[in-house]
Design a protein around this motif. Structure first.
Motif, PDB file in Angstrom:
ATOM      1  N   PHE A 195      54.008  42.478  43.071  1.00  0.00           N
ATOM      2  CA  PHE A 195      55.040  41.552  43.551  1.00  0.00           C
ATOM      3  C   PHE A 195      54.936  41.364  45.066  1.00  0.00           C
ATOM      4  O   PHE A 195      54.948  40.229  45.568  1.00  0.00           O
ATOM      5  N   VAL A 196      54.816  42.456  45.809  1.00  0.00           N
ATOM      6  CA  VAL A 196      54.752  42.392  47.270  1.00  0.00           C
ATOM      7  C   VAL A 196      53.460  41.731  47.714  1.00  0.00           C
ATOM      8  O   VAL A 196      53.456  40.863  48.602  1.00  0.00           O
ATOM      9  N   GLU A 220      58.233  46.647  37.973  1.00  0.00           N
ATOM     10  CA  GLU A 220      59.295  46.429  36.995  1.00  0.00           C
ATOM     11  C   GLU A 220      60.665  46.391  37.667  1.00  0.00           C
ATOM     12  O   GLU A 220      61.513  45.540  37.342  1.00  0.00           O
ATOM     13  N   LYS A 221      60.902  47.312  38.609  1.00  0.00           N
ATOM     14  CA  LYS A 221      62.176  47.327  39.338  1.00  0.00           C
ATOM     15  C   LYS A 221      62.351  46.046  40.153  1.00  0.00           C
ATOM     16  O   LYS A 221      63.443  45.472  40.194  1.00  0.00           O
ATOM     17  N   LEU A 222      61.286  45.597  40.788  1.00  0.00           N
ATOM     18  CA  LEU A 222      61.362  44.399  41.628  1.00  0.00           C
ATOM     19  C   LEU A 222      61.538  43.140  40.790  1.00  0.00           C
ATOM     20  O   LEU A 222      62.325  42.252  41.155  1.00  0.00           O
ATOM     21  N   LEU A 241      52.749  34.984  35.967  1.00  0.00           N
ATOM     22  CA  LEU A 241      51.980  34.425  37.075  1.00  0.00           C
ATOM     23  C   LEU A 241      51.550  35.527  38.036  1.00  0.00           C
ATOM     24  O   LEU A 241      50.374  35.597  38.434  1.00  0.00           O
ATOM     25  N   ILE A 242      52.463  36.398  38.425  1.00  0.00           N
ATOM     26  CA  ILE A 242      52.133  37.483  39.351  1.00  0.00           C
ATOM     27  C   ILE A 242      51.137  38.443  38.725  1.00  0.00           C
ATOM     28  O   ILE A 242      50.147  38.839  39.362  1.00  0.00           O
TER      29      ILE A 242
END
Length: 522
Positions: free
Chosen positions: A458-459, A492-494, A507-508
């Motif tokens: 994600f980051v 998962e948390k993000l 997509l990510i």
């Protein structure tokens, strides 16, 4: 006569030239035609439309325009030779960037490098026709060219060498070159020139100054109906001396279409241009708040209509990233640039290796060794020129370079990394210009928390959405939220916190590859 271009077209020498890697990249005919497709096609059915290529290399733009005009004007001017003469004498104009490319362009367009010869498909009284070339000298001021910023030591040359002082951008009155107005200005300008004066450790960042922006600025001065140019995409977020140009482009309401290639090889086969390339359509008589943006990556093509200046000083190239970024901005109010260092944290150049035997009072120096390795040397604490208060912190560093030269050659299905493997730099140790420090902490636990966070797909996806060159900087973290690094973070948390849809998660996951922390790079 009617088949002259068809017989030259297959096999096409211009396609071959387009595969040569050079900063003055030759344009493949198929790319030139995609750019011409952006224009209103009625332009090619009018005997009054005038076209200018201000940076002729192979003559491909003028040649492809001629082919369209030959068809479009068939009813208007039925006689083929009259039609050819009208097109070449009254509608097509070019300015070559070197003497060699002037000859090549004339050969491509007129079928003779000297259009006053019997071999030219349209006879001119002069040996240049409407494809001009004039050897221009740079105008030196304080060791640099006042027009393009080129270095005097690099480009003050004898008659036997090209000066690369391009005529179109080395004048304050470009309208005087042909003393006429143009409806369309289209081309592929030179990208950069050496400026000289760069230090060894900052050579890649300081030794070359963009010039493509100057071609676009000059074209605007001529106020044509349309401008279309293909240029590096580095202007989206960075580039030496491009801040004002970027602001002007992002806020220009006359740019109606932008076609973006994340990987330059999808546009110029075999040519690596860090950050990819783009071409655009500028329309004088049209103003709009939004632009049609097309992303091309391999066989994937997406098009969205959106504002170029949505994020003010940076253009987010990926259409699919926009909604994810908006969700992040909606739920967060603090971001990583608050803690990420500017490049060159400690003022230690990349060439500094320190000494091999530790002396009393020395600090450890982590520096690069070879292509993808590092080692420890020692140097006096006095040699740390900046941020001495951070020496005894736990630091998290990454390379200032995007992996694998900007990941240009990565196949999208294999996924991207965005950053090198993050590493903790312990108290008492500093690093050189080769690294970017992205956090400073009193405890090792917090440093490990940051590593777990930036290792998340994600980051790294948010980081990648800001890239347009091979360098990573503080500003690339502008969409990465600042979180509690005393926690361990997972994707998962993000995903859950930012309420990403299943499509956005896919997509990510499909874009980014996992970050392997144990044992170094993948």
């Amino acid at each position: 006569m009617a088949d002259v271009y068809q017989t030259l077209y297959n096999p096409d020498v211009l396609s071959c030239l387009a595969n040569l890697s050079n900063d003055e990249v030759f344009t493949p005919p198929e790319v030139a035609n995609r750019m011409l497709d952006l224009l209103p096609q009625e332009l090619f059915r009018s005997p009054d439309t005038t076209f200018l290529d201000p940076a002729c290399k192979s003559g491909v733009f003028l040649r492809e325009i001629a082919k369209r005009l030959l068809v479009g004007l068939e009813n208007e001017i039925p006689d083929l030779q009259q039609r050819v003469d009208h097109i070449f004498h009254k509608q097509l104009y070019g300015i070559a960037i070197t003497e060699l490319t002037s000859l090549l362009s004339r050969r491509s367009v007129y079928c003779s490098k000297y259009p006053n010869s019997k071999y030219s498909v349209s006879y001119f009284e002069n040996p240049s026709g409407n494809i001009a070339y004039k050897r221009i000298q740079h105008r030196w001021k304080d060791g640099k060219c006042a027009f393009c910023g080129a270095s005097k030591t690099e480009y003050e040359r004898g008659e036997e060498l090209e000066t690369h002082a391009y005529e179109f951008i080395h004048t304050i009155r470009p309208e005087d070159i042909f003393k006429m107005k143009f409806d369309v200005i289209i081309g592929n300008p030179p990208y950069q020139l050496a400026t000289g004066g760069g230090t060894e450790e900052k050579k890649s960042a300081t030794q070359a100054r963009p010039v493509y922006n100057t071609f676009i600025e000059q074209a605007r001065k001529l106020n044509p109906r349309y401008i279309s140019m293909i240029i590096p995409a580095r202007w989206y977020a960075g580039g030496m001396g491009l801040n004002q140009f970027r602001t002007d482009m992002l806020n220009d309401k006359h740019i109606t279409k932008l076609v973006d290639y994340i990987n330059s090889k999808d546009c110029f086969q075999g040519v690596d241009i860090a950050g990819g390339v783009c071409y655009f359509l500028w329309e004088r008589d049209s103003t709009c708040e939004e632009c049609q943006v097309t992303n091309i990556s391999g066989t994937s093509v997406t098009t969205e209509v959106r504002a170029l200046n949505e994020f003010e000083t940076l253009f987010v190239r990926s259409n699919k990233s926009i909604d994810i970024i908006k969700k992040v901005l909606h739920k967060s109010n603090r971001f990583m640039p608050e803690i990420v260092s500017s490049i060159d944290t400690f003022g230690i150049p990349s060439k500094e290796k320190g000494h091999s035997v530790k002396q009393p009072g020395d600090v450890e120096l982590l520096h690069s060794k070879g292509y993808n390795d590092q080692e420890i040397g020692y140097l006096s604490r006095d040699m740390v020129k900046k941020n001495k208060d951070l020496i005894d912190k736990y630091k998290v560093k990454i390379s200032i370079m995007v992996p694998q030269g900007g990941e240009v050659g990565i196949k999208p299905e294999n996924g991207y990394r965005s950053i090198s493997t993050p590493q903790i730099v312990p108290p008492g140790q500093v690093d050189s210009f080769s690294y970017l420090n992205i956090g400073f902490f009193d405890t090792e636990a917090e440093a490990k928390g940051l590593i777990s966070y930036v290792s998340c797909k994600f980051v790294r996806f948010l980081l990648r959405s800001t890239y347009s060159s091979v360098h990573v900087s503080k500003d690339n973290f502008r969409f990465v939220p600042l979180v509690d690094f005393k926690k361990t973070w997972t994707d998962e948390k993000l995903y859950e916190y930012y309420e990403l849809s299943p499509e956005q998660i896919t997509l990510i996951e499909d874009t980014m590859r996992p970050m392997i922390l144990e044992g170094g790079d993948e």
